[in-house]
Design an enzyme around this catalytic site. Sequence first.
Site, mmCIF file in Angstrom:
data_model
loop_
_atom_site.group_PDB
_atom_site.id
_atom_site.type_symbol
_atom_site.label_atom_id
_atom_site.label_comp_id
_atom_site.label_asym_id
_atom_site.label_seq_id
_atom_site.Cartn_x
_atom_site.Cartn_y
_atom_site.Cartn_z
ATOM 1 C CE LYS A 192 12.031 18.616 34.133
ATOM 2 N NZ LYS A 192 11.186 19.122 33.230
HETATM 3 N N1 GLU Z 1 7.732 19.349 33.770
HETATM 4 C C1 GLU Z 1 7.512 20.240 33.527
HETATM 5 C C2 GLU Z 1 8.155 20.530 32.215
HETATM 6 O O1 GLU Z 1 8.440 20.179 31.543
HETATM 7 C C3 GLU Z 1 6.685 21.224 34.265
HETATM 8 C C4 GLU Z 1 7.605 21.802 34.606
HETATM 9 C C5 GLU Z 1 7.208 23.303 35.778
HETATM 10 O O2 GLU Z 1 5.089 22.866 35.616
HETATM 11 O O3 GLU Z 1 7.375 23.692 36.231
HETATM 12 O O4 GLU Z 1 7.579 21.734 31.456
#
Ligand code: GLU
Length: 425
Positions: free
Chosen positions: A115
């Site tokens: 992240k």
């Molecule tokens: N931000 C989204 C989540 O928390 C998607 C992450 C992604 O598609 O890599 O799952």
Amino acid sequence: MKHEPLSFIPKDAEGPWKTYLEQVDRVIPYLGPLAYWAETLKRPKRILIVDVPIRMDDGTVAHFEGYRVHHNTSRGPAKGGVRYHPAVTLSEVMALAAWMTIKNAAVGLPFGGGKGGIRVDPRKLSSAEIERLTRRYTSEIGVLIGPKKDIPAPDVGTGQREMAWMMDTYSMNVGATAPGVVTGKPIPLGGSLGRQDATGNGVFFVAAAAAKKINLPIEGSRVIIQGFGNVGNAAARAFHDHGARVVGIADVTGAIYNEKGIDPYDLLKYVAEAGGVRGYPKAEPVPAAEFFGLPAEIAVPAALEGAITEQNAWKIKAKMVVEGANGPTTPAADDILRERGILVVPDVIANAGGVIVSYFEWVQDFNSYFWTEEEVNENLRRVITEAFESVWQTSKDRKVPLRTAAYIVAATRVLEARALRGLYP
Ligand code: GLU
């Protein structure tokens, strides 16, 4: 061997990272011999903190704090979004990265967890400033990202526009167009049909599967949704399209209620003009603190972490909480909801639709062969429903709540991979 806590996290730290650690502690007793490796889950593999200086439109220079965390890469490249929000902190990004590890493993995607985030209020920047911020941040984290290393995606405060700039910046730096470096891109740049609404649609698919288990018909059910961003509004449309009544919606500007139901399509038009749900003429305003106490069968927190706590868990009237956000329920609130017989469908399954279609996008980019929207949606429905069914079965077999069951499935996969790969050197 006793493990020292991480020195850069204050011992009394509250918030998402603490929530995550407690969730891990709850699964360890169910891991058998794999518990030998459990400490792996409590430590991010690597963390990069970057200074992001940009020239503002008025000629001054502003500095922002950015992060990219790889929580775990045992099962594949790091995967997870990038958040732009004024409350972003390192420990929050660590928790969000860790939840991606669990989520990707729980639904069986060949990814680890990562992240990123920037501590910034994007609503206070111009589009040109956000572009410079995004490009400089992408360059700064360039050592970590790549189609086979770490694949960012949208999260709170980012979307297709930012993904286009990230893809372009990375491609310029490596000297070749690399669509597979990010997902959630615009369609003309190698984005996938169905990605935009995938998280919200996934929330609906999982809610429908869970509702069946407790004999709750979706048709005619009342739904309240906290958050009307990418996840909340797509979920609202999916519930509405399948005959549920969306009676309450909240966002940062306020909360609204109409017992006859709110048409999310009409509300979207209003929000495009007004900037938020507050003041919507076809519903009554309600105090934000009362929102989760509204009468409904299904409650969907689809905003930020820590929305359901000891303070409001006892007020919830819904039969089922379906977590569209990451980490919306604290462990203490989880316990209260369980005692009250309210089913909690955890984030790591309920909101996995976004990363599932991100995976489809990544696969399509590698093949340069693109699927129809029907193929994407049907595969999403199948993958997320099967993942829910196996977590449901684990919860019955092991007599644990769905969250612990999801962690059993996920942590087993992650730690099996960890054990098979062995320690290097
Ligand atoms: N931000 C989204 C989540 O928390 C998607 C992450 C992604 O598609 O890599 O799952």
